[in-house]
Design a protein around this motif. Structure first.
Motif, PDB file in Angstrom:
ATOM      1  N   ASN A 143     -46.928  45.717  10.388  1.00 33.64           N
ATOM      2  CA  ASN A 143     -47.680  45.520  11.539  1.00 33.64           C
ATOM      3  C   ASN A 143     -49.149  44.922  11.451  1.00 33.64           C
ATOM      4  O   ASN A 143     -49.524  44.100  12.173  1.00 33.64           O
ATOM      5  N   GLU A 197     -52.242  49.816  17.908  1.00 36.02           N
ATOM      6  CA  GLU A 197     -52.447  51.243  18.579  1.00 36.02           C
ATOM      7  C   GLU A 197     -50.998  51.134  19.192  1.00 36.02           C
ATOM      8  O   GLU A 197     -50.303  52.170  19.485  1.00 36.02           O
ATOM      9  N   GLU A 200     -47.739  51.581  17.155  1.00 34.89           N
ATOM     10  CA  GLU A 200     -47.486  52.877  16.471  1.00 34.89           C
ATOM     11  C   GLU A 200     -46.785  53.894  17.262  1.00 34.89           C
ATOM     12  O   GLU A 200     -45.985  54.599  16.750  1.00 34.89           O
ATOM     13  N   GLU A 236     -43.142  53.747  16.366  1.00 38.37           N
ATOM     14  CA  GLU A 236     -42.640  54.017  14.960  1.00 38.37           C
ATOM     15  C   GLU A 236     -41.711  53.236  14.243  1.00 38.37           C
ATOM     16  O   GLU A 236     -42.291  51.967  13.919  1.00 38.37           O
TER      17      GLU A 236
END
Length: 103
Positions: free
Chosen positions: A4, A23, A26, A29
């Motif tokens: 990422n 952010e 995340e 996942e």
């Protein structure tokens, strides 16, 4: 496959934007749909995410492939809600009862 961090560095040099993108990423996942080879799934997921995680050209091409017709960037800007609904409906139609995570 890109991490990422590497992906956001390729997208922008702005550290604030990179942090925001990371952010958002995340919450997904292990479902890294923004780098998926499945363009239908990429379009489906991006239209459900408020933060753009793919380049506009990639979204345009993925949308065109899913819907089977040309879409201009102006169409995406002016008719976003209608195209979003069409993308979600078409994706679900093509994938039947498949679970979202099984792309």
């Amino acid at each position: 496959m890109y991490s990422n961090q590497k992906y956001v560095e390729l997208m922008t040099n702005e550290t604030e934007v990179q942090s925001k993108l990371l952010e958002v990423m995340e919450k997904y996942e292990n479902d890294k749909w923004w780098i998926s080879d499945n363009t239908d799934y990429l379009a489906y997921k991006q239209f459900q995410e408020d933060t753009m995680l793919v380049e506009s050209t990639a979204l345009q091409k993925a949308t065109e492939a899913l819907l089977g017709r040309d879409i201009t960037f102006l169409d995406l800007r002016l008719n976003f809600k209608d195209i979003k609904n069409e993308v979600i409906e078409k994706y679900q139609e093509k994938n039947g009862a498949k679970e979202e995570g099984l792309h």
